[in-house]
Design a protein around this motif. Structure first.
Motif, PDB file in Angstrom:
ATOM      1  N   GLU A 206      12.243   8.916  -3.859  1.00  0.00           N
ATOM      2  CA  GLU A 206      10.843   8.786  -3.598  1.00  0.00           C
ATOM      3  C   GLU A 206      10.236   8.140  -4.880  1.00  0.00           C
ATOM      4  O   GLU A 206       9.115   7.184  -4.654  1.00  0.00           O
ATOM      5  CB  GLU A 206      10.384  10.160  -3.458  1.00  0.00           C
ATOM      6  CG  GLU A 206      10.628  10.849  -2.051  1.00  0.00           C
ATOM      7  CD  GLU A 206      11.713  11.547  -2.181  1.00  0.00           C
ATOM      8  OE1 GLU A 206      12.767  11.203  -3.365  1.00  0.00           O
ATOM      9  OE2 GLU A 206      12.291  11.970  -1.170  1.00  0.00           O
ATOM     10  N   LEU A 207      10.544   8.212  -5.874  1.00  0.00           N
ATOM     11  CA  LEU A 207      10.073   7.748  -7.241  1.00  0.00           C
ATOM     12  C   LEU A 207      10.376   6.057  -7.047  1.00  0.00           C
ATOM     13  O   LEU A 207       9.220   5.285  -7.331  1.00  0.00           O
ATOM     14  CB  LEU A 207      10.981   8.212  -8.232  1.00  0.00           C
ATOM     15  CG  LEU A 207      10.300   7.626  -9.773  1.00  0.00           C
ATOM     16  CD1 LEU A 207       8.822   7.993 -10.068  1.00  0.00           C
ATOM     17  CD2 LEU A 207      11.240   8.226 -10.843  1.00  0.00           C
ATOM     18  N   SER A 208      11.567   5.554  -6.580  1.00  0.00           N
ATOM     19  CA  SER A 208      11.966   4.199  -6.348  1.00  0.00           C
ATOM     20  C   SER A 208      10.917   3.612  -5.561  1.00  0.00           C
ATOM     21  O   SER A 208      10.097   2.557  -5.863  1.00  0.00           O
ATOM     22  CB  SER A 208      13.326   3.972  -6.264  1.00  0.00           C
ATOM     23  OG  SER A 208      14.135   4.554  -7.361  1.00  0.00           O
ATOM     24  N   ALA A 209      10.622   4.193  -4.624  1.00  0.00           N
ATOM     25  CA  ALA A 209       9.808   3.620  -3.297  1.00  0.00           C
ATOM     26  C   ALA A 209       8.386   3.638  -3.945  1.00  0.00           C
ATOM     27  O   ALA A 209       7.607   2.592  -3.542  1.00  0.00           O
ATOM     28  CB  ALA A 209       9.997   4.458  -2.074  1.00  0.00           C
ATOM     29  N   ALA A 210       7.780   4.583  -4.642  1.00  0.00           N
ATOM     30  CA  ALA A 210       6.380   4.495  -5.025  1.00  0.00           C
ATOM     31  C   ALA A 210       6.132   3.379  -5.978  1.00  0.00           C
ATOM     32  O   ALA A 210       5.377   2.680  -6.181  1.00  0.00           O
ATOM     33  CB  ALA A 210       6.169   5.953  -5.643  1.00  0.00           C
ATOM     34  N   MET A 211       7.363   3.164  -6.847  1.00  0.00           N
ATOM     35  CA  MET A 211       7.200   1.998  -8.039  1.00  0.00           C
ATOM     36  C   MET A 211       7.527   0.646  -7.402  1.00  0.00           C
ATOM     37  O   MET A 211       7.265  -0.135  -8.070  1.00  0.00           O
ATOM     38  CB  MET A 211       7.947   2.349  -9.376  1.00  0.00           C
ATOM     39  CG  MET A 211       7.719   3.763  -9.810  1.00  0.00           C
ATOM     40  SD  MET A 211       8.038   4.176 -11.398  1.00  0.00           S
ATOM     41  CE  MET A 211       9.843   3.857 -11.105  1.00  0.00           C
TER      42      MET A 211
END
Length: 304
Positions: A206-211
């Motif tokens: 989720e962190l990677s997708a958001a960034m």
């Protein structure tokens, strides 16, 4: 075998110097007291009291017997008192294992509250070790765990406490530090600080997708204070669990990430109720009472 009541009768006769006075103190009849002493003398094979016209007087053997009887009776009273204390959660011990961020404020606060009402219960804390196996071994009594951990052993009971929201920790002089909510996409170029599971970046999808790509992890630090020091020095940012939010350094600012990242569920793993000491159950009550102030009281997969 001599019984405890006979020893109590022996002590009362010796203290009062009279069968009748001892009988009154014990709510017995004088003949019943006399028979108890006669039975003791027959079983031990020694005379315990000299019978006098105005009462009785202990013999040397009687004095020795009274000394030993007092130790036995006092020891039994202490035995009963201590067991009652355990049953009422007024004594015993509670050994807790927790992950580092839980030990910054949540666990110390729970100890303070528990000690206020159970001052004679011994508390101890171990930080940084998963507690499942140690619970089953009897080495600890309560293990704080997260949903990022593997499921606890089926022989344990897991009591949900609250959902822990991940925040973003920024140095106080960061350009985004004044915002209550920070877009994760705006942190794509930042250096990130990671740490020991479960106080780490957690599920990174989720962190990677958001960034728009994986975080650039340039610092690995297992020490909680060290990680905060790195953020405060401006060398990186990190995810900061809300369970530790009340212990954040004054030169660090916390912001809600946008989009929100999945919360981790905080629970207490313990032995089933039928094998749980009363003091441990009382400590769990304190954890439940504190939970509302630290996060949601119903499990969710995402916090707003």
């Amino acid at each position: 075998m001599l019984d405890l009541w006979s020893l109590r009768v022996l002590l009362e006769v010796g203290r009062h110097g009279s069968f009748s006075a001892a009988a009154e103190a014990l709510s017995m009849t004088q003949p019943a007291v006399s028979r108890q002493i006669a039975t003791l003398e027959r079983r031990t094979g020694v005379r315990l009291f000299h019978r006098r016209p105005r009462g009785v007087q202990p013999t040397e053997a009687g004095l020795a017997a009274m000394e030993q009887a007092a130790a036995v009776v006092d020891g039994m009273s202490l035995f009963e008192t201590r067991l009652r204390a355990f049953a009422a959660a007024e004594s015993g011990r509670v050994r807790v294992a927790a992950f580092p961020s839980a030990a910054t404020r949540f666990v110390p606060e729970s100890f303070r509250r528990f000690t206020a009402t159970h001052p004679d219960v011994e508390l101890s804390l171990t930080v940084g070790e998963r507690g499942d196996a140690r619970l089953l071994e009897g080495a600890i009594d309560v293990a704080l765990v997260t949903s990022w951990d593997a499921d606890p052993d089926p022989g344990l009971e897991t009591l949900f406490l609250f959902d822990d929201e991940p925040m973003v920790a920024l140095p106080a002089d960061h350009p985004l530090a004044s915002q209550e909510q920070v877009r994760l996409a705006d942190l794509a170029a930042e250096h990130w600080i990671d740490g020991t599971h479960p106080d780490c970046l957690g599920p990174s999808a989720e962190l990677s997708a958001a960034m728009g790509g994986p975080p650039k992890i340039t610092h690995l630090c297992d020490d909680w204070n060290g990680r905060q020091g790195l953020v405060a020095a401006g060398v990186g940012v990190m995810l900061y669990p809300s369970i530790a939010g009340r212990s954040v350094r004054s030169d660090i600012r916390l912001a809600h990430p946008s989009p929100a990242l999945p919360a981790r569920r905080i629970s207490a793993a313990v032995l089933p109720a039928d094998g749980r000491p009363p003091a441990v159950s009382a400590y769990l009550d304190v954890l439940r009472a504190m939970s509302a102030a630290y996060g949601r009281t119903a499990p969710t997969s995402r916090l707003p």
